[in-house]
Motif scaffolding. Sequence first.
Motif, PDB file in Angstrom:
ATOM      1  N   UNK A 136      -2.884   2.571  -3.998  1.00  0.00           N
ATOM      2  CA  UNK A 136      -2.557   4.186  -3.836  1.00  0.00           C
ATOM      3  C   UNK A 136      -3.553   4.540  -3.266  1.00  0.00           C
ATOM      4  N   UNK A 137      -3.385   4.941  -2.186  1.00  0.00           N
ATOM      5  CA  UNK A 137      -4.126   5.496  -1.694  1.00  0.00           C
ATOM      6  C   UNK A 137      -3.728   6.968  -1.904  1.00  0.00           C
ATOM      7  N   UNK A 138      -4.765   8.134  -2.176  1.00  0.00           N
ATOM      8  CA  UNK A 138      -5.016   9.619  -2.280  1.00  0.00           C
ATOM      9  C   UNK A 138      -3.632  10.007  -3.091  1.00  0.00           C
ATOM     10  N   UNK A 172      -4.438   5.488   3.693  1.00  0.00           N
ATOM     11  CA  UNK A 172      -3.534   4.018   3.950  1.00  0.00           C
ATOM     12  C   UNK A 172      -3.418   2.556   5.633  1.00  0.00           C
ATOM     13  N   UNK A 173      -2.842   3.602   6.580  1.00  0.00           N
ATOM     14  CA  UNK A 173      -3.187   2.794   7.381  1.00  0.00           C
ATOM     15  C   UNK A 173      -4.610   1.988   8.048  1.00  0.00           C
ATOM     16  N   UNK A 174      -5.692   2.938   7.392  1.00  0.00           N
ATOM     17  CA  UNK A 174      -6.867   2.559   8.208  1.00  0.00           C
ATOM     18  C   UNK A 174      -7.312   1.419   7.478  1.00  0.00           C
ATOM     19  N   UNK A 181       1.000  -0.912   0.255  1.00  0.00           N
ATOM     20  CA  UNK A 181      -0.243   0.182  -0.011  1.00  0.00           C
ATOM     21  C   UNK A 181       1.231   0.902  -0.484  1.00  0.00           C
ATOM     22  N   UNK A 182       0.447   2.019  -0.554  1.00  0.00           N
ATOM     23  CA  UNK A 182       1.366   3.345  -1.157  1.00  0.00           C
ATOM     24  C   UNK A 182      -0.260   5.142  -0.410  1.00  0.00           C
ATOM     25  N   UNK A 183       0.740   6.235  -0.530  1.00  0.00           N
ATOM     26  CA  UNK A 183       0.629   7.250  -0.275  1.00  0.00           C
ATOM     27  C   UNK A 183       1.337   8.568  -1.146  1.00  0.00           C
ATOM     28  N   UNK A 184       0.818   9.263  -1.474  1.00  0.00           N
ATOM     29  CA  UNK A 184       1.812  10.440  -1.591  1.00  0.00           C
ATOM     30  C   UNK A 184       2.559  10.971  -0.774  1.00  0.00           C
ATOM     31  N   UNK A 185       3.675  11.123  -0.997  1.00  0.00           N
ATOM     32  CA  UNK A 185       4.553  12.316   0.105  1.00  0.00           C
ATOM     33  C   UNK A 185       4.509  13.069  -0.016  1.00  0.00           C
ATOM     34  N   UNK A 186       4.192  13.964   1.400  1.00  0.00           N
ATOM     35  CA  UNK A 186       5.191  14.864   1.774  1.00  0.00           C
ATOM     36  C   UNK A 186       3.175  14.362   2.881  1.00  0.00           C
ATOM     37  N   UNK A 187       2.939  13.467   3.160  1.00  0.00           N
ATOM     38  CA  UNK A 187       1.928  13.044   3.995  1.00  0.00           C
ATOM     39  C   UNK A 187       0.958  14.325   4.292  1.00  0.00           C
ATOM     40  N   UNK A 188      -0.557  14.178   4.927  1.00  0.00           N
ATOM     41  CA  UNK A 188      -1.283  14.702   5.696  1.00  0.00           C
ATOM     42  C   UNK A 188      -2.094  14.041   5.781  1.00  0.00           C
ATOM     43  N   UNK A 189      -3.195  14.091   6.920  1.00  0.00           N
ATOM     44  CA  UNK A 189      -3.830  13.178   7.754  1.00  0.00           C
ATOM     45  C   UNK A 189      -4.771  11.921   6.762  1.00  0.00           C
TER      46      UNK A 189
END
Length: 325
Positions: free
Chosen positions: A83-85, A34-36, A20-28
Amino acid sequence: MNENMQIILDKIKEYDKIIIFRHFRPDGDAIGSTKGFATLLKNSFPEKKIYLQNSDFSNYLAFLGGEDEPLPDEEYADALGIVLDSGTAKRISNQKYVLCKELIKIDHHIPVESYANYEWVEEHRSSTCEMVAAFYDAFKSELKMSKEAATYIYTGMVTDSGRFRFREVSGETMRLAGLILDQGIDTDTLYANLYMDDVESLRFESYVHRKMQISPNGVASMYVSKRIKKKFKLSNEDASSCVSFMDSIKGSLIWIAFIEGDNGEIRVRLRSRFVTISELAEKYNGGGHACASGATVHSKAEAKALLNEADALLKEYKEKNEGWL
Ligand code: AMP
């Protein structure tokens, strides 16, 4: 129900390994979704291997815990990537996502680019976490929620919607938030983590209120140079938070923070009430939502040009519309 949700659940069932991936400079929302989602899948499919693989971190959200140690490259080949968000491929925090056998995108940003095999994008959603909650709601009989997963998801719903304030918040958002809240989230601790600030940050906030500029037609802006970052001992993340200090100024329907990086790039964070600023962001190597976008410029002159365009946009908006504040 969106038809892509069923495709995503079927794909998840098909694979033994999910990364599972997300964008860099993560926000809430990036961390929360991703963790959820990872925790929801771990609860529901304990036999599967589920990893969070990202290359950067957020101090502000450290209270939500960390992610997984880096996997060797060969581990990606038989994995399903999710990939989320992240609206664009360039923003994905870990570019090894390309090594995954297949890729899924779950996102609520304006779709400017398609990069995955299966995509579920709903730009009217107030957060990607709201989509994770909707996914759980749609397949409740097969998925197992927990207080831990709910806390991650709720954090993203709360933060990305401006505490349920932004226009994307719908009745559906609140119904899904209720479903997640009922898992027994400790909201006292969550909000304390989100609101508490140290003294230096408050001093920086008052500095921003003194030094910000207001353009002829009302665009509020702040330029945070490397010198200011050093003076207030600010990380890039601390410095970029200053955009929110300008969000309640009457007549300033657009507000912009410029944050000087160490690599010659200037990060631009654009926010607005009523006025659409995503098209302006797209002209300057960026994008995002109608009223919350990001961009990048490379010189003070380019920053000034962006500011002038924002001022012209606000002038036009004020001339053509009534009832704004
Ligand atoms: P930021 O000010 O960086 O928090 O960005 C505000 C919103 O715009 C977030 O939802 C980001 O995901 C999105 N965004 C920021 N930078 C970009 C970019 N370069 N391209 C597309 N979307 C972006």
